[in-house]
Scaffold this motif. Structure first.
Motif, PDB file in Angstrom:
ATOM      1  N   LEU A 110       0.846  -1.191   0.000  1.00 26.48           N
ATOM      2  CA  LEU A 110       0.000   0.000   0.000  1.00 26.48           C
ATOM      3  C   LEU A 110       0.885   1.246   0.000  1.00 26.48           C
ATOM      4  O   LEU A 110       1.791   1.370   0.825  1.00 26.48           O
ATOM      5  CB  LEU A 110      -0.903   0.025   1.231  1.00 26.48           C
ATOM      6  N   ASP A 111       0.601   2.149  -0.912  1.00 24.14           N
ATOM      7  CA  ASP A 111       1.334   3.414  -0.995  1.00 24.14           C
ATOM      8  C   ASP A 111       0.831   4.332   0.135  1.00 24.14           C
ATOM      9  O   ASP A 111      -0.357   4.629   0.215  1.00 24.14           O
ATOM     10  CB  ASP A 111       1.091   4.057  -2.358  1.00 24.14           C
ATOM     11  N   LEU A 112       1.734   4.764   1.001  1.00 31.21           N
ATOM     12  CA  LEU A 112       1.367   5.602   2.149  1.00 31.21           C
ATOM     13  C   LEU A 112       1.699   7.079   1.934  1.00 31.21           C
ATOM     14  O   LEU A 112       1.647   7.877   2.880  1.00 31.21           O
ATOM     15  CB  LEU A 112       2.092   5.114   3.405  1.00 31.21           C
ATOM     16  N   THR A 113       1.997   7.468   0.697  1.00 25.60           N
ATOM     17  CA  THR A 113       2.400   8.847   0.408  1.00 25.60           C
ATOM     18  C   THR A 113       1.340   9.836   0.858  1.00 25.60           C
ATOM     19  O   THR A 113       1.639  10.820   1.552  1.00 25.60           O
ATOM     20  CB  THR A 113       2.692   9.021  -1.093  1.00 25.60           C
ATOM     21  N   GLU A 114       0.092   9.609   0.486  1.00 25.15           N
ATOM     22  CA  GLU A 114      -0.984  10.531   0.834  1.00 25.15           C
ATOM     23  C   GLU A 114      -1.203  10.573   2.345  1.00 25.15           C
ATOM     24  O   GLU A 114      -1.391  11.635   2.927  1.00 25.15           O
ATOM     25  CB  GLU A 114      -2.281  10.127   0.122  1.00 25.15           C
ATOM     26  N   ARG A 115      -1.140   9.421   2.975  1.00 26.05           N
ATOM     27  CA  ARG A 115      -1.321   9.370   4.423  1.00 26.05           C
ATOM     28  C   ARG A 115      -0.220  10.149   5.135  1.00 26.05           C
ATOM     29  O   ARG A 115      -0.484  10.902   6.072  1.00 26.05           O
ATOM     30  CB  ARG A 115      -1.321   7.924   4.892  1.00 26.05           C
ATOM     31  N   ARG A 116       1.010   9.988   4.692  1.00 31.40           N
ATOM     32  CA  ARG A 116       2.126  10.737   5.298  1.00 31.40           C
ATOM     33  C   ARG A 116       1.945  12.232   5.101  1.00 31.40           C
ATOM     34  O   ARG A 116       2.213  13.026   6.001  1.00 31.40           O
ATOM     35  CB  ARG A 116       3.457  10.299   4.675  1.00 31.40           C
ATOM     36  N   ARG A 117       1.482  12.619   3.907  1.00 32.10           N
ATOM     37  CA  ARG A 117       1.266  14.036   3.623  1.00 32.10           C
ATOM     38  C   ARG A 117       0.219  14.612   4.576  1.00 32.10           C
ATOM     39  O   ARG A 117       0.405  15.684   5.153  1.00 32.10           O
ATOM     40  CB  ARG A 117       0.830  14.226   2.176  1.00 32.10           C
ATOM     41  N   VAL A 118      -0.872  13.868   4.777  1.00 29.60           N
ATOM     42  CA  VAL A 118      -1.931  14.319   5.685  1.00 29.60           C
ATOM     43  C   VAL A 118      -1.413  14.387   7.120  1.00 29.60           C
ATOM     44  O   VAL A 118      -1.702  15.344   7.854  1.00 29.60           O
ATOM     45  CB  VAL A 118      -3.160  13.385   5.573  1.00 29.60           C
ATOM     46  N   GLU A 119      -0.629  13.400   7.537  1.00 28.20           N
ATOM     47  CA  GLU A 119      -0.058  13.411   8.885  1.00 28.20           C
ATOM     48  C   GLU A 119       0.873  14.605   9.075  1.00 28.20           C
ATOM     49  O   GLU A 119       0.861  15.260  10.121  1.00 28.20           O
ATOM     50  CB  GLU A 119       0.705  12.115   9.159  1.00 28.20           C
ATOM     51  N   GLU A 120       1.690  14.892   8.064  1.00 29.88           N
ATOM     52  CA  GLU A 120       2.607  16.026   8.149  1.00 29.88           C
ATOM     53  C   GLU A 120       1.838  17.337   8.225  1.00 29.88           C
ATOM     54  O   GLU A 120       2.221  18.253   8.961  1.00 29.88           O
ATOM     55  CB  GLU A 120       3.568  16.024   6.966  1.00 29.88           C
ATOM     56  N   GLN A 121       0.736  17.445   7.458  1.00 29.98           N
ATOM     57  CA  GLN A 121      -0.093  18.650   7.518  1.00 29.98           C
ATOM     58  C   GLN A 121      -0.719  18.809   8.897  1.00 29.98           C
ATOM     59  O   GLN A 121      -0.785  19.908   9.435  1.00 29.98           O
ATOM     60  CB  GLN A 121      -1.187  18.610   6.456  1.00 29.98           C
TER      61      GLN A 121
END
Length: 190
Positions: free
Chosen positions: A48-59
């Motif tokens: 599973l690509d977690l790129t979007e999840r990491r971006r949301v967490e960083e925001q």
């Protein structure tokens, strides 16, 4: 290790990993596997690509940091307006708030556009201006009452900020007879 877990339990524990793209960029992923039949010939392996999840967490982390810095800045400004920097240094004041003086300066500048010292100086100047315009108090007394430690520093700061000497501002207010009462009423149009 994952293959052994699948043979023994039928499921591999999911684990986070970074994969490299052809262009050299890194992609955070979650990988895992499970066995679908008893003989182990059929199964599912997932990434599973977690790129979007990491971006949301960083925001979310950035928003929390911004909120915390904003709270610090507003507390500091309120305390400065109440006279907290009158008797203490910026370092001591920051220590009372539990932060470094550098972090306090950065927070106040980020949210209000001026440093804590500039804010204090502006507050002192506004008080001095008010005393000059509303009272007949001697200029030296106005300077000391406003929080300046010397008349020379007061005059230099006043001239720098208002492009006018304090005595010139007092002359500009005009002559008001001592028997009269001057009332100022604040009005804001609806």
């Amino acid at each position: 290790m994952a293959a052994r877990q699948i043979r023994e339990t039928g499921v591999s524990r999911s684990y986070a990993k970074e994969l490299l793209r052809k262009d050299g960029s890194r992609v955070p992923v979650l990988a895992g596997a499970t066995r679908l039949d008893e003989d182990g010939r059929t199964g599912v392996f997932y990434i599973l690509d977690l790129t979007e999840r990491r971006r949301v967490e960083e925001q979310a982390q950035a928003a929390q940091r911004l909120e915390a810095v904003g709270r610090l800045a507003s507390i500091a400004v309120r305390r400065i307006e109440d006279g907290a920097l009158s008797d203490t240094s910026l370092s001591e004041f920051a220590a009372e708030l539990g932060v470094s003086d550098r972090h306090l300066r950065r927070a106040v500048v980020e949210h209000y556009g001026v440093s804590p010292i500039e804010l204090l100086q502006t507050q002192r100047l506004l008080m001095a201006k008010r005393l000059l315009m509303d009272t007949n108090m001697p200029i030296g007394e106005v300077a000391m009452t406003s929080g300046f430690s010397s008349l020379r520093r007061f005059n230099a700061t006043f001239k720098e900020r208002f492009s006018l000497y304090s005595a010139g501002m007092r002359r500009a207010r005009g002559k008001t007879p001592h028997e009269s009462v001057v009332l100022e009423v604040g009005y804001r149009a609806p």
